[in-house]
Design a protein around this motif. Structure first.
Motif, PDB file in Angstrom:
ATOM      1  N   ILE A  85     -18.718  -4.205 -14.721  1.00  0.00           N
ATOM      2  CA  ILE A  85     -17.526  -3.988 -13.888  1.00  0.00           C
ATOM      3  C   ILE A  85     -16.238  -4.193 -14.690  1.00  0.00           C
ATOM      4  N   LYS A  86     -16.345  -4.293 -16.012  1.00  0.00           N
ATOM      5  CA  LYS A  86     -15.183  -4.555 -16.853  1.00  0.00           C
ATOM      6  C   LYS A  86     -14.100  -3.499 -16.663  1.00  0.00           C
ATOM      7  N   LYS A  87     -14.484  -2.226 -16.632  1.00  0.00           N
ATOM      8  CA  LYS A  87     -13.508  -1.148 -16.481  1.00  0.00           C
ATOM      9  C   LYS A  87     -12.812  -1.210 -15.125  1.00  0.00           C
ATOM     10  N   ASP A  88     -13.572  -1.552 -14.082  1.00  0.00           N
ATOM     11  CA  ASP A  88     -12.975  -1.674 -12.750  1.00  0.00           C
ATOM     12  C   ASP A  88     -11.965  -2.820 -12.713  1.00  0.00           C
ATOM     13  N   ILE A  89     -12.293  -3.926 -13.373  1.00  0.00           N
ATOM     14  CA  ILE A  89     -11.367  -5.062 -13.442  1.00  0.00           C
ATOM     15  C   ILE A  89     -10.080  -4.654 -14.144  1.00  0.00           C
ATOM     16  N   GLU A  90     -10.213  -3.923 -15.245  1.00  0.00           N
ATOM     17  CA  GLU A  90      -9.040  -3.485 -16.006  1.00  0.00           C
ATOM     18  C   GLU A  90      -8.190  -2.507 -15.202  1.00  0.00           C
ATOM     19  N   LYS A  91      -8.830  -1.600 -14.450  1.00  0.00           N
ATOM     20  CA  LYS A  91      -8.085  -0.654 -13.613  1.00  0.00           C
ATOM     21  C   LYS A  91      -7.327  -1.389 -12.513  1.00  0.00           C
ATOM     22  N   THR A  92      -7.983  -2.377 -11.923  1.00  0.00           N
ATOM     23  CA  THR A  92      -7.337  -3.174 -10.871  1.00  0.00           C
ATOM     24  C   THR A  92      -6.131  -3.920 -11.422  1.00  0.00           C
ATOM     25  N   GLU A  93      -6.305  -4.540 -12.588  1.00  0.00           N
ATOM     26  CA  GLU A  93      -5.204  -5.276 -13.211  1.00  0.00           C
ATOM     27  C   GLU A  93      -4.059  -4.348 -13.585  1.00  0.00           C
ATOM     28  N   GLU A  94      -4.396  -3.135 -13.961  1.00  0.00           N
ATOM     29  CA  GLU A  94      -3.363  -2.150 -14.293  1.00  0.00           C
ATOM     30  C   GLU A  94      -2.532  -1.804 -13.065  1.00  0.00           C
ATOM     31  N   GLN A  95      -3.197  -1.685 -11.894  1.00  0.00           N
ATOM     32  CA  GLN A  95      -2.494  -1.409 -10.646  1.00  0.00           C
ATOM     33  C   GLN A  95      -1.575  -2.575 -10.273  1.00  0.00           C
ATOM     34  N   VAL A  96      -2.070  -3.784 -10.438  1.00  0.00           N
ATOM     35  CA  VAL A  96      -1.271  -4.980 -10.132  1.00  0.00           C
ATOM     36  C   VAL A  96      -0.054  -5.043 -11.048  1.00  0.00           C
ATOM     37  N   SER A  97      -0.283  -4.800 -12.340  1.00  0.00           N
ATOM     38  CA  SER A  97       0.803  -4.830 -13.319  1.00  0.00           C
ATOM     39  C   SER A  97       1.844  -3.757 -13.023  1.00  0.00           C
ATOM     40  N   ARG A  98       1.380  -2.576 -12.636  1.00  0.00           N
ATOM     41  CA  ARG A  98       2.303  -1.469 -12.342  1.00  0.00           C
ATOM     42  C   ARG A  98       3.208  -1.826 -11.158  1.00  0.00           C
ATOM     43  N   PHE A  99       2.635  -2.487 -10.163  1.00  0.00           N
ATOM     44  CA  PHE A  99       3.432  -2.863  -8.989  1.00  0.00           C
ATOM     45  C   PHE A  99       4.557  -3.817  -9.387  1.00  0.00           C
ATOM     46  N   PHE A 100       4.232  -4.866 -10.128  1.00  0.00           N
ATOM     47  CA  PHE A 100       5.237  -5.860 -10.471  1.00  0.00           C
ATOM     48  C   PHE A 100       6.269  -5.332 -11.468  1.00  0.00           C
ATOM     49  N   ARG A 101       5.850  -4.393 -12.319  1.00  0.00           N
ATOM     50  CA  ARG A 101       6.784  -3.883 -13.328  1.00  0.00           C
ATOM     51  C   ARG A 101       7.670  -2.756 -12.809  1.00  0.00           C
ATOM     52  N   LYS A 102       7.150  -1.941 -11.867  1.00  0.00           N
ATOM     53  CA  LYS A 102       7.880  -0.750 -11.452  1.00  0.00           C
ATOM     54  C   LYS A 102       8.364  -0.790 -10.001  1.00  0.00           C
ATOM     55  N   GLN A 103       7.723  -1.594  -9.171  1.00  0.00           N
ATOM     56  CA  GLN A 103       8.101  -1.630  -7.755  1.00  0.00           C
ATOM     57  C   GLN A 103       8.934  -2.881  -7.460  1.00  0.00           C
ATOM     58  N   LEU A 158       0.828  -1.214   0.000  1.00  0.00           N
ATOM     59  CA  LEU A 158       0.000   0.000   0.000  1.00  0.00           C
ATOM     60  C   LEU A 158       0.857   1.258   0.000  1.00  0.00           C
ATOM     61  N   LYS A 159       2.022   1.173   0.609  1.00  0.00           N
ATOM     62  CA  LYS A 159       2.894   2.343   0.680  1.00  0.00           C
ATOM     63  C   LYS A 159       3.383   2.735  -0.711  1.00  0.00           C
ATOM     64  N   THR A 160       3.590   1.751  -1.579  1.00  0.00           N
ATOM     65  CA  THR A 160       4.017   2.066  -2.951  1.00  0.00           C
ATOM     66  C   THR A 160       2.929   2.797  -3.719  1.00  0.00           C
ATOM     67  N   GLN A 161       1.674   2.674  -3.245  1.00  0.00           N
ATOM     68  CA  GLN A 161       0.553   3.366  -3.886  1.00  0.00           C
ATOM     69  C   GLN A 161       0.288   4.721  -3.235  1.00  0.00           C
ATOM     70  N   GLY A 162       1.108   5.064  -2.231  1.00  0.00           N
ATOM     71  CA  GLY A 162       0.972   6.370  -1.586  1.00  0.00           C
ATOM     72  C   GLY A 162       0.072   6.372  -0.369  1.00  0.00           C
ATOM     73  N   TYR A 163      -0.194   5.198   0.217  1.00  0.00           N
ATOM     74  CA  TYR A 163      -1.082   5.111   1.380  1.00  0.00           C
ATOM     75  C   TYR A 163      -0.325   4.521   2.560  1.00  0.00           C
ATOM     76  N   ASN A 164      -0.369   5.226   3.676  1.00  0.00           N
ATOM     77  CA  ASN A 164       0.348   4.800   4.879  1.00  0.00           C
ATOM     78  C   ASN A 164      -0.668   4.413   5.949  1.00  0.00           C
ATOM     79  N   ILE A 165      -1.147   3.174   5.884  1.00  0.00           N
ATOM     80  CA  ILE A 165      -2.128   2.665   6.849  1.00  0.00           C
ATOM     81  C   ILE A 165      -1.384   2.093   8.051  1.00  0.00           C
ATOM     82  N   SER A 166      -1.929   2.285   9.257  1.00  0.00           N
ATOM     83  CA  SER A 166      -1.253   1.812  10.457  1.00  0.00           C
ATOM     84  C   SER A 166      -1.083   0.294  10.438  1.00  0.00           C
ATOM     85  N   PHE A 167       0.050  -0.151  10.962  1.00  0.00           N
ATOM     86  CA  PHE A 167       0.369  -1.579  10.986  1.00  0.00           C
ATOM     87  C   PHE A 167      -0.682  -2.362  11.773  1.00  0.00           C
ATOM     88  N   ILE A 168      -1.101  -1.822  12.926  1.00  0.00           N
ATOM     89  CA  ILE A 168      -2.059  -2.518  13.786  1.00  0.00           C
ATOM     90  C   ILE A 168      -3.373  -2.762  13.053  1.00  0.00           C
TER      91      ILE A 168
END
Length: 272
Positions: free
Chosen positions: A137-155, A2-12
């Motif tokens: 929900i096709k567009k939402d699925i594609e947006k989600t997959e894009e986020q997953v792909s971005r993580f593995f390719r860039k992070q 989540l931190k790579t996406q710009g979100y700092n959620i508490s560990f607890i």
């Protein structure tokens, strides 16, 4: 993740959400995968993370967990084949299971890294896209997959860290298994503990709540193969089940807490 996406959620908070997810997966017939939707729902309520990024973080987390688990399983099967005498049927079942998981992981990573979308490809292959709900929900699925792909390719650094953490967790479980059996009077090797941990995952392939029955049977078979004894395998599985029940009970308490908050939010929305 989540931190790579710009979100700092508490560990607890994340710890309790993860615990709830584990508990839900344990008690419902879902082949150990049913807790992820619960994690998504609770995380959505407890944070301002967009739904697509929320789901993507859970998918990344679970995919890395399954990847590391498969690598340990692959090592366990290799050690089992070279160290023990197995029947042809047992070898065939092991190789089929390993081959199936290998193909699925290969498809997931090749589709994800090429930004073609693993889930979209499955939907198209089985022609599920004809269903109206899937079309909506096709567009939402594609947006989600894009986020997953971005993580593995860039992070890549974050991927390495999360994989390392998953490996450490697996190693801790192996040591935990060895310690429990040492208390029972069995001085097993690390290799045997690894075999027990990895091969026991087959019990969760059948969608039965808590793998009741199948887990005990799987442990009996594994312990028999290792020459320790089926009765020890059953006793060991019951000890682990007691520990899991304690963890699941705690998870259910927090699920009730989050559930009450979700219910209040729904009621308030209806009033508004």
């Amino acid at each position: 993740i989540l931190k790579t996406q710009g979100y700092n959620i508490s560990f607890i908070k994340l710890f309790f959400i993860k615990l709830v997810g584990y508990s839900v997966s344990y008690i419902i017939p879902s082949a150990n995968l049913g807790g992820e939707p619960a994690r998504v729902i609770i995380l959505k309520k407890e944070s301002d993370i967009p739904l697509t990024k929320n789901i993507a973080s859970v998918i990344v987390d679970k995919s890395l967990e399954l990847t590391v688990g498969f690598l340990f399983l692959l090592l366990a099967v290799f050690l089992l084949l070279i160290s023990y005498t197995l029947s042809r049927n047992t070898i065939a079942i092991l190789l089929f299971a390993v081959g199936f998981f290998l193909i699925m992981l290969y498809l997931f990573y090749t589709k994800t890294l090429s930004n073609k979308g693993f889930f979209s490809s499955i939907i198209k292959f089985f022609r599920i896209d004809r269903i109206i709900y899937i079309q909506n929900i096709k567009k939402d699925i594609e947006k989600t997959e894009e986020q997953v792909s971005r993580f593995f390719r860039k992070q890549k650094k974050a991927s390495l860290i999360t994989i390392t953490l998953s490996v450490i967790m697996q190693i801790i479980l192996v040591i935990n298994y060895k310690l429990i059996l040492s208390f029972l009077g069995y001085n097993i090797t690390i290799t045997q503990a690894l075999l027990i941990l990895s091969l026991s995952s087959f019990a969760y392939l059948i969608p039965i709540p808590g793998a009741i029955g199948t887990y005990e049977l799987t442990m009996a078979v594994i312990f028999t193969l290792l020459g320790i004894g089926a009765e020890t395998g059953v006793a060991f599985s019951l000890i682990l089940r007691c520990l899991n029940i304690v963890i699941v009970s705690i998870g259910m308490i927090f699920l009730s807490h989050f559930g009450i908050k979700l219910t209040k939010a729904v009621i308030q929305n209806k009033k508004n």
